[in-house]
Write an enzyme that holds these catalytic residues in place. Structure first.
Site, PDB file in Angstrom:
ATOM      1  N   HIS A  88       0.818  -1.223   0.000  1.00  0.00           N
ATOM      2  CA  HIS A  88       0.000   0.000   0.000  1.00  0.00           C
ATOM      3  C   HIS A  88       0.854   1.276   0.000  1.00  0.00           C
ATOM      4  O   HIS A  88       0.665   2.198   0.776  1.00  0.00           O
ATOM      5  CB  HIS A  88      -1.061   0.006   1.111  1.00  0.00           C
ATOM      6  CG  HIS A  88      -0.562  -0.168   2.533  1.00  0.00           C
ATOM      7  ND1 HIS A  88       0.462   0.549   3.064  1.00  0.00           N
ATOM      8  CD2 HIS A  88      -1.001  -0.973   3.530  1.00  0.00           C
ATOM      9  CE1 HIS A  88       0.652   0.195   4.328  1.00  0.00           C
ATOM     10  NE2 HIS A  88      -0.228  -0.741   4.625  1.00  0.00           N
ATOM     11  N   HIS A 140      -5.382  -9.174  14.646  1.00  0.00           N
ATOM     12  CA  HIS A 140      -5.363  -7.906  13.903  1.00  0.00           C
ATOM     13  C   HIS A 140      -6.167  -8.100  12.619  1.00  0.00           C
ATOM     14  O   HIS A 140      -6.003  -9.114  11.946  1.00  0.00           O
ATOM     15  CB  HIS A 140      -3.900  -7.545  13.601  1.00  0.00           C
ATOM     16  CG  HIS A 140      -3.699  -6.285  12.841  1.00  0.00           C
ATOM     17  ND1 HIS A 140      -4.522  -5.182  12.945  1.00  0.00           N
ATOM     18  CD2 HIS A 140      -2.720  -5.918  11.956  1.00  0.00           C
ATOM     19  CE1 HIS A 140      -4.069  -4.219  12.169  1.00  0.00           C
ATOM     20  NE2 HIS A 140      -2.993  -4.637  11.548  1.00  0.00           N
ATOM     21  N   GLU A 171      -6.313  -6.048   9.802  1.00  0.00           N
ATOM     22  CA  GLU A 171      -5.903  -5.478   8.515  1.00  0.00           C
ATOM     23  C   GLU A 171      -5.894  -6.600   7.470  1.00  0.00           C
ATOM     24  O   GLU A 171      -5.540  -7.749   7.778  1.00  0.00           O
ATOM     25  CB  GLU A 171      -4.521  -4.799   8.640  1.00  0.00           C
ATOM     26  CG  GLU A 171      -4.255  -3.874   7.457  1.00  0.00           C
ATOM     27  CD  GLU A 171      -3.074  -2.918   7.634  1.00  0.00           C
ATOM     28  OE1 GLU A 171      -2.414  -2.930   8.699  1.00  0.00           O
ATOM     29  OE2 GLU A 171      -2.814  -2.154   6.688  1.00  0.00           O
ATOM     30  N   ASP A 222      -4.120  -7.811   5.247  1.00  0.00           N
ATOM     31  CA  ASP A 222      -2.985  -8.726   5.022  1.00  0.00           C
ATOM     32  C   ASP A 222      -2.989  -9.866   6.038  1.00  0.00           C
ATOM     33  O   ASP A 222      -2.255 -10.847   5.873  1.00  0.00           O
ATOM     34  CB  ASP A 222      -1.634  -7.991   5.015  1.00  0.00           C
ATOM     35  CG  ASP A 222      -1.421  -7.078   6.201  1.00  0.00           C
ATOM     36  OD1 ASP A 222      -2.400  -6.519   6.708  1.00  0.00           O
ATOM     37  OD2 ASP A 222      -0.260  -6.905   6.620  1.00  0.00           O
ATOM     38  N   HIS A 277      -1.004  -1.455  15.594  1.00  0.00           N
ATOM     39  CA  HIS A 277      -1.073  -0.073  15.137  1.00  0.00           C
ATOM     40  C   HIS A 277      -2.479   0.319  14.663  1.00  0.00           C
ATOM     41  O   HIS A 277      -2.658   1.416  14.148  1.00  0.00           O
ATOM     42  CB  HIS A 277      -0.043   0.142  14.007  1.00  0.00           C
ATOM     43  CG  HIS A 277      -0.381  -0.595  12.732  1.00  0.00           C
ATOM     44  ND1 HIS A 277      -0.602   0.080  11.552  1.00  0.00           N
ATOM     45  CD2 HIS A 277      -0.574  -1.886  12.452  1.00  0.00           C
ATOM     46  CE1 HIS A 277      -0.884  -0.778  10.600  1.00  0.00           C
ATOM     47  NE2 HIS A 277      -0.871  -1.972  11.112  1.00  0.00           N
ATOM     48  N   TYR A 319      10.597  -1.060   9.389  1.00  0.00           N
ATOM     49  CA  TYR A 319       9.207  -1.360   9.731  1.00  0.00           C
ATOM     50  C   TYR A 319       8.697  -0.384  10.798  1.00  0.00           C
ATOM     51  O   TYR A 319       7.598   0.153  10.698  1.00  0.00           O
ATOM     52  CB  TYR A 319       9.120  -2.810  10.241  1.00  0.00           C
ATOM     53  CG  TYR A 319       7.722  -3.332  10.311  1.00  0.00           C
ATOM     54  CD1 TYR A 319       7.120  -3.920   9.209  1.00  0.00           C
ATOM     55  CD2 TYR A 319       6.977  -3.211  11.476  1.00  0.00           C
ATOM     56  CE1 TYR A 319       5.822  -4.391   9.276  1.00  0.00           C
ATOM     57  CE2 TYR A 319       5.680  -3.680  11.552  1.00  0.00           C
ATOM     58  CZ  TYR A 319       5.115  -4.270  10.441  1.00  0.00           C
ATOM     59  OH  TYR A 319       3.825  -4.723  10.512  1.00  0.00           O
ATOM     60  N   HIS A 367       4.702 -10.654  10.504  1.00  0.00           N
ATOM     61  CA  HIS A 367       5.558 -10.420   9.324  1.00  0.00           C
ATOM     62  C   HIS A 367       7.000 -10.787   9.667  1.00  0.00           C
ATOM     63  O   HIS A 367       7.513 -10.385  10.710  1.00  0.00           O
ATOM     64  CB  HIS A 367       5.555  -8.943   8.906  1.00  0.00           C
ATOM     65  CG  HIS A 367       4.251  -8.450   8.377  1.00  0.00           C
ATOM     66  ND1 HIS A 367       3.688  -8.890   7.202  1.00  0.00           N
ATOM     67  CD2 HIS A 367       3.398  -7.511   8.856  1.00  0.00           C
ATOM     68  CE1 HIS A 367       2.548  -8.254   6.987  1.00  0.00           C
ATOM     69  NE2 HIS A 367       2.342  -7.414   7.975  1.00  0.00           N
TER      70      HIS A 367
HETATM   71 FE1  FEO Z   1      -1.357  -3.894  10.118  1.00  0.00          FE
HETATM   72 FE2  FEO Z   1       0.461  -6.357   8.647  1.00  0.00          FE
HETATM   73  O1  FEO Z   1      -1.053  -5.347   8.988  1.00  0.00           O
END
Ligand code: FEO
Length: 405
Positions: free
Chosen positions: A24, A78, A80, A82, A145, A196, A229
């Site tokens: 993104h 989370h 999001e 991904d 986040h 990151y 990640h």
């Molecule tokens: Fe906040 Fe890896 O998504």
């Protein structure tokens, strides 16, 4: 298919995205991974989904260990996309499963997907889930986040499933910090942590400090940190916790980075004499041309250095668009504890340097004023002035850096 065991009966069932280069708008030259984990206990539990286009991989990995009709719990740390993209597939394959998430997670997920048939159970800090021989403890981490974010701690195994926190965008054949350090490079891993944090977590330094304090007060014996990640921290999870506290506390290298755009190379020429001046004072310096450097990379270099010199020629009374893009992105990240200077060439009327300094002041950064401007192209005298400007900036940077040592 590789078998990755974190502890006996706890497996990595994620996906490696070797191809992604634009996350993104955040440029990811090393690729990334979407980590998911499987706890093979009496009640089989999956932690986190993966990005939708990697759902097949996650499903295959889970199937390597268990049939979907045995899955009892899905923990959503989370939402999001991904990490939630594959959830719809998981629920279809395991409709009996209960999904555990925060209230904000439930609300958010219902905006992304049709969750009306999902068995959702809300959790908050201190709630636990027994999977049989194991207990998962949930800790809400709002704004780390996203508002929905939480972490899950496997008490008996000492694993903190930390969602995005402590992650890195790295695609690799290695899953663990010690393997990556041995077969790739510790410096690369460290750089990916800075990258990151700079691009995702920079605005949340005070929340990070508070939340790490809260987690410590809970007295958890964290022996491994498994983010969603990149690399899993099994050898030295304390290293990455300290790195986060250091960054949140204002840590940076005592050096400068010069970030600029140029039109007819007047501003680039200025950058060179300024760099000579900075180096004359014994400081290390990096130079980034925004035409050749993604903004997210420039932000990482900004974050690693104590001081930044931003250069832009004046175009139509303002700064060049790429410099504006960089500063707008930086403003959103609410940077702290850095010193900023500005320079640039102009034709008939200046404007860019004044605006850059104003933006720096408005962000709450320490600014070195006035900036340094040159009409069209630097003469020998201008170059000498640029050299002194660089020296002056380096001295101010050194002085400012003492506040953090
Ligand atoms: Fe906040 Fe890896 O998504």
């Amino acid at each position: 298919m590789e078998k990755v065991e974190l502890q006996p009966d706890i497996y990595w069932v994620g996906a490696v995205d070797w191809a992604i280069r634009n996350f993104h708008g955040y440029i990811t030259p090393r690729g990334s991974t979407y980590n998911s984990y499987l706890i093979m206990d009496e009640d089989v539990t999956v932690l986190d989904g993966v990005k939708l286009d990697h759902a097949d991989t996650q499903i295959m990995r889970i199937n390597r260990y268990v049939e979907f009709d045995r899955i009892k719990n899905i923990v959503v740390n989370h939402i999001e996309p991904d990490h939630s993209g594959s959830l719809g597939h998981l629920v279809k394959l395991a409709p009996q499963a209960t999904l555990y998430m925060t209230e904000k997670g439930r609300k958010g997920l219902s905006r992304f997907y049709d969750t009306s048939a999902w068995n959702i159970k809300l959790v908050k800090t201190g709630d636990t889930l027994s999977t049989g021989k194991r207990t998962l403890l949930f800790v809400e981490t709002p704004m780390l986040h996203w508002p929905d974010s939480m972490m899950s701690f496997a008490k008996e195994d000492g694993i903190l499933f930390s969602q995005d926190g402590f992650g890195q965008h790295i695609a690799s054949a290695q899953r663990f910090d010690d393997e990556f350090a041995e077969r790739a490079s510790w410096a690369e891993l460290e750089d990916a942590v800075w990258d990151y944090y700079a691009n995702i977590l920079m605005p949340f330094g005070s929340i990070i400090k508070r939340k790490i304090g809260e987690i410590r007060k809970l007295g958890l014996d964290i022996r491994m940190i498994a983010p969603v990640h990149g690399i899993i921290w099994r050898k030295d999870p304390g290293w990455v916790v300290k790195a986060y506290l250091d960054m949140a506390g204002g840590k940076a290298d005592e050096r400068a980075v010069v970030i600029y755009d140029t039109m007819w190379h007047g501003t680039r020429k200025m950058a060179h004499s300024i760099v000579e001046g900075v180096r004359e004072e014994g400081l290390d310096v990096k130079v980034l041309d925004l035409k050749a450097t993604p903004v997210s990379e420039a932000v990482k270099e900004f974050w690693r250095a104590r001081g930044v010199l931003i250069g832009s020629p004046t175009l139509n009374n303002t700064m060049m668009p790429k410099v504006g893009e960089f500063l707008t992105y930086l403003k959103g990240l609410r940077p702290k504890n850095r010193i900023l200077g500005a320079f640039g060439a102009y034709g008939w009327a200046g404007g860019a340097v004044k605006e850059i300094l104003e933006m720096g002041r408005n962000m709450g950064l320490e600014t070195v004023e006035p900036g340094f401007q040159v009409n069209y192209r630097a003469s020998a005298e201008d170059e000498a002035e640029g050299f002194e400007f660089g020296r002056g900036f380096a001295r101010r940077l050194r002085e400012y850096h003492r506040n953090f040592s």
